[in-house]
Design a protein around this motif. Structure first.
Motif, PDB file in Angstrom:
ATOM      1  N   SER A  91      66.517 -28.088 -50.593  1.00  0.00           N
ATOM      2  CA  SER A  91      65.722 -28.738 -49.569  1.00  0.00           C
ATOM      3  C   SER A  91      64.229 -28.586 -49.867  1.00  0.00           C
ATOM      4  CB  SER A  91      66.048 -28.141 -48.189  1.00  0.00           C
ATOM      5  OG  SER A  91      65.217 -28.700 -47.190  1.00  0.00           O
ATOM      6  N   ILE A  92      63.836 -27.370 -50.224  1.00  0.00           N
ATOM      7  CA  ILE A  92      62.431 -27.115 -50.559  1.00  0.00           C
ATOM      8  C   ILE A  92      62.018 -27.910 -51.790  1.00  0.00           C
ATOM      9  CG2 ILE A  92      60.807 -25.341 -51.308  1.00  0.00           C
ATOM     10  CD1 ILE A  92      62.415 -23.370 -49.553  1.00  0.00           C
ATOM     11  N   SER A  93      62.895 -27.995 -52.783  1.00  0.00           N
ATOM     12  CA  SER A  93      62.599 -28.781 -53.979  1.00  0.00           C
ATOM     13  C   SER A  93      62.436 -30.259 -53.635  1.00  0.00           C
ATOM     14  CB  SER A  93      63.714 -28.611 -55.014  1.00  0.00           C
ATOM     15  OG  SER A  93      63.759 -27.287 -55.495  1.00  0.00           O
ATOM     16  N   ALA A  94      63.277 -30.752 -52.725  1.00  0.00           N
ATOM     17  CA  ALA A  94      63.182 -32.158 -52.318  1.00  0.00           C
ATOM     18  C   ALA A  94      61.859 -32.430 -51.620  1.00  0.00           C
ATOM     19  CB  ALA A  94      64.353 -32.514 -51.415  1.00  0.00           C
ATOM     20  N   VAL A  95      61.435 -31.504 -50.755  1.00  0.00           N
ATOM     21  CA  VAL A  95      60.153 -31.675 -50.064  1.00  0.00           C
ATOM     22  C   VAL A  95      59.007 -31.652 -51.068  1.00  0.00           C
ATOM     23  CG1 VAL A  95      58.543 -30.619 -48.427  1.00  0.00           C
ATOM     24  CG2 VAL A  95      60.978 -30.784 -47.864  1.00  0.00           C
ATOM     25  N   LEU A  96      59.059 -30.741 -52.022  1.00  0.00           N
ATOM     26  CA  LEU A  96      58.011 -30.673 -53.053  1.00  0.00           C
ATOM     27  C   LEU A  96      57.937 -31.978 -53.846  1.00  0.00           C
ATOM     28  CD1 LEU A  96      58.535 -27.014 -54.333  1.00  0.00           C
ATOM     29  CD2 LEU A  96      56.482 -27.902 -53.212  1.00  0.00           C
ATOM     30  N   VAL A 131      66.465 -12.031 -51.253  1.00  0.00           N
ATOM     31  CA  VAL A 131      66.127 -10.872 -52.082  1.00  0.00           C
ATOM     32  C   VAL A 131      66.519 -11.118 -53.536  1.00  0.00           C
ATOM     33  CG1 VAL A 131      66.569  -8.427 -52.464  1.00  0.00           C
ATOM     34  CG2 VAL A 131      66.353  -9.296 -50.130  1.00  0.00           C
ATOM     35  N   LEU A 132      67.632 -11.815 -53.746  1.00  0.00           N
ATOM     36  CA  LEU A 132      68.153 -12.047 -55.094  1.00  0.00           C
ATOM     37  C   LEU A 132      67.678 -13.364 -55.698  1.00  0.00           C
ATOM     38  CD1 LEU A 132      71.851 -10.954 -54.408  1.00  0.00           C
ATOM     39  CD2 LEU A 132      69.996  -9.571 -55.356  1.00  0.00           C
ATOM     40  N   ARG A 133      67.081 -14.221 -54.881  1.00  0.00           N
ATOM     41  CA  ARG A 133      66.729 -15.554 -55.343  1.00  0.00           C
ATOM     42  C   ARG A 133      65.509 -15.533 -56.254  1.00  0.00           C
ATOM     43  NH1 ARG A 133      66.364 -18.831 -50.411  1.00  0.00           N
ATOM     44  NH2 ARG A 133      68.626 -18.688 -50.535  1.00  0.00           N
ATOM     45  N   LYS A 134      65.588 -16.284 -57.344  1.00  0.00           N
ATOM     46  CA  LYS A 134      64.450 -16.441 -58.236  1.00  0.00           C
ATOM     47  C   LYS A 134      63.622 -17.629 -57.770  1.00  0.00           C
ATOM     48  CE  LYS A 134      66.692 -14.511 -62.336  1.00  0.00           C
ATOM     49  NZ  LYS A 134      67.100 -14.757 -63.752  1.00  0.00           N
ATOM     50  N   HIS A 135      62.320 -17.493 -57.853  1.00  0.00           N
ATOM     51  CA  HIS A 135      61.424 -18.556 -57.425  1.00  0.00           C
ATOM     52  C   HIS A 135      60.670 -19.098 -58.631  1.00  0.00           C
ATOM     53  CE1 HIS A 135      62.277 -17.511 -53.311  1.00  0.00           C
ATOM     54  NE2 HIS A 135      61.885 -16.266 -53.523  1.00  0.00           N
ATOM     55  N   PRO A 136      61.135 -20.213 -59.187  1.00  0.00           N
ATOM     56  CA  PRO A 136      60.437 -20.786 -60.336  1.00  0.00           C
ATOM     57  C   PRO A 136      59.018 -21.200 -59.954  1.00  0.00           C
ATOM     58  CG  PRO A 136      62.033 -22.339 -59.432  1.00  0.00           C
ATOM     59  CD  PRO A 136      62.286 -21.027 -58.761  1.00  0.00           C
ATOM     60  N   GLN A 137      58.107 -21.054 -60.903  1.00  0.00           N
ATOM     61  CA  GLN A 137      56.718 -21.413 -60.661  1.00  0.00           C
ATOM     62  C   GLN A 137      56.569 -22.930 -60.689  1.00  0.00           C
ATOM     63  OE1 GLN A 137      54.209 -19.246 -59.846  1.00  0.00           O
ATOM     64  NE2 GLN A 137      55.883 -17.769 -59.751  1.00  0.00           N
ATOM     65  N   ALA A 195      57.208 -22.723 -45.832  1.00  0.00           N
ATOM     66  CA  ALA A 195      55.744 -22.770 -45.891  1.00  0.00           C
ATOM     67  C   ALA A 195      55.223 -21.968 -47.083  1.00  0.00           C
ATOM     68  CB  ALA A 195      55.147 -22.244 -44.593  1.00  0.00           C
ATOM     69  N   ARG A 196      55.786 -20.784 -47.308  1.00  0.00           N
ATOM     70  CA  ARG A 196      55.331 -19.943 -48.421  1.00  0.00           C
ATOM     71  C   ARG A 196      55.619 -20.584 -49.769  1.00  0.00           C
ATOM     72  NH1 ARG A 196      57.416 -14.067 -46.091  1.00  0.00           N
ATOM     73  NH2 ARG A 196      55.655 -13.714 -44.668  1.00  0.00           N
ATOM     74  N   ARG A 197      56.755 -21.246 -49.894  1.00  0.00           N
ATOM     75  CA  ARG A 197      57.097 -21.912 -51.148  1.00  0.00           C
ATOM     76  C   ARG A 197      56.167 -23.102 -51.407  1.00  0.00           C
ATOM     77  NH1 ARG A 197      58.679 -18.026 -51.709  1.00  0.00           N
ATOM     78  NH2 ARG A 197      57.356 -18.289 -53.527  1.00  0.00           N
ATOM     79  N   LEU A 198      55.827 -23.839 -50.362  1.00  0.00           N
ATOM     80  CA  LEU A 198      54.908 -24.966 -50.518  1.00  0.00           C
ATOM     81  C   LEU A 198      53.504 -24.463 -50.855  1.00  0.00           C
ATOM     82  CD1 LEU A 198      55.935 -27.390 -47.604  1.00  0.00           C
ATOM     83  CD2 LEU A 198      56.894 -27.181 -49.903  1.00  0.00           C
TER      84      LEU A 198
END
Length: 254
Positions: free
Chosen positions: A243-248, A54-60, A86-89
């Motif tokens: 982890s998501i950044s590493a996958v990206l 809820v508090l996390r920012k999601h950079p574009q 999945a949503r972040r990817l």
């Protein structure tokens, strides 16, 4: 004429339950162990993850080139556990697909065959090889189908997957024995866990992993192309921003 349903064999069920309990109670190897208990307890931080989001920012972040990605969940988890990733990817521009098998209850020739068919279908439908991202046991599935269908796989990224060292170098092998009915080192199919797939293979691992020993998840040269260290829990591989950044990054660098 009414056909009677076959009677449930209670004796066979009791025998099978006892067999699985015996498997789970086997003595562990003297020279191999999973991460320390303090790390294992640290995995409980996953319960706070929904509140952190809820508090996390999601950079574009935009993908350098959109990829077709299949996410493979960990042992005893459902693809919904990887929905956040999945949503972040997808937000970055990638096409993300589930593995199509529901909960991951362990390997068999049948479910690996289903997975191979799905992989072939995705590669044909999207016009090129698929990138496989597997979490824990899902990473072992990813490595195996990449060996069997190398033409349909562009890259394999494993996250905390125990493909090296010892199959009992983790804190859940007893649960695995009970659920699957076979030992971790005796899967019901031919597989060489440490054998590297013929495509680029990257292992994400973490010294903070409370379930899989870092040596098992990072592997040795020749078992993967690269090993990338993160600072997340084992459960965090599915949702931690790093982890998501590493996958990206791995999707962009393939």
């Amino acid at each position: 004429m009414q056909t009677l349903a076959p009677r449930f064999d209670y004796a066979a069920a009791r025998h099978e339950l006892a067999r699985r309990i015996d498997l789970a109670r086997e003595a562990g190897p003297d020279d191999v162990a999973g991460p320390p208990i303090r790390r294992f307890i640290g995995e409980l931080s996953v319960v706070a993850e929904p509140f952190r989001r809820v508090l996390r920012k999601h950079p574009q972040v935009k993908a350098a080139r959109p990829r077709t990605v299949m996410l493979l969940p960990g042992f005893a988890t459902h693809p919904v556990r990887m929905r956040y990733m999945a949503r972040r990817l997808e937000a970055a521009g990638h096409t993300v697909k589930r593995w199509g098998l529901g909960f991951n209850w362990g390997p068999s020739e049948d479910n690996v065959a289903v997975l191979e068919d799905r992989l072939e279908s995705l590669a044909e439908r999207h016009g090129g090889p698929v990138h496989l991202v597997g979490w824990s046991l899902g990473g072992l599935f990813a490595r195996e189908i990449a060996k069997r269908r190398p033409h349909a796989v562009a890259k394999v990224v494993t996250m905390g997957s125990p493909f090296s060292y010892s199959p009992r170098a983790n804190n859940v092998w007893r649960a695995y024995h009970f659920v699957t009915g076979h030992r971790v080192e005796e899967p019901p199919m031919e597989i060489e866990l440490a054998g590297k797939p013929p495509c680029e293979t990257v292992a994400l691992w973490s010294p903070r992993d409370g379930i899989v020993h870092p040596r098992a998840a990072s592997g040795r040269p020749g078992e993967r192309d690269r090993a990338v260290a993160l600072r997340c829990t084992h459960m965090g591989f599915a949702w931690d921003p790093q982890s998501i950044s590493a996958v990206l990054r791995e999707l962009d660098n393939s």
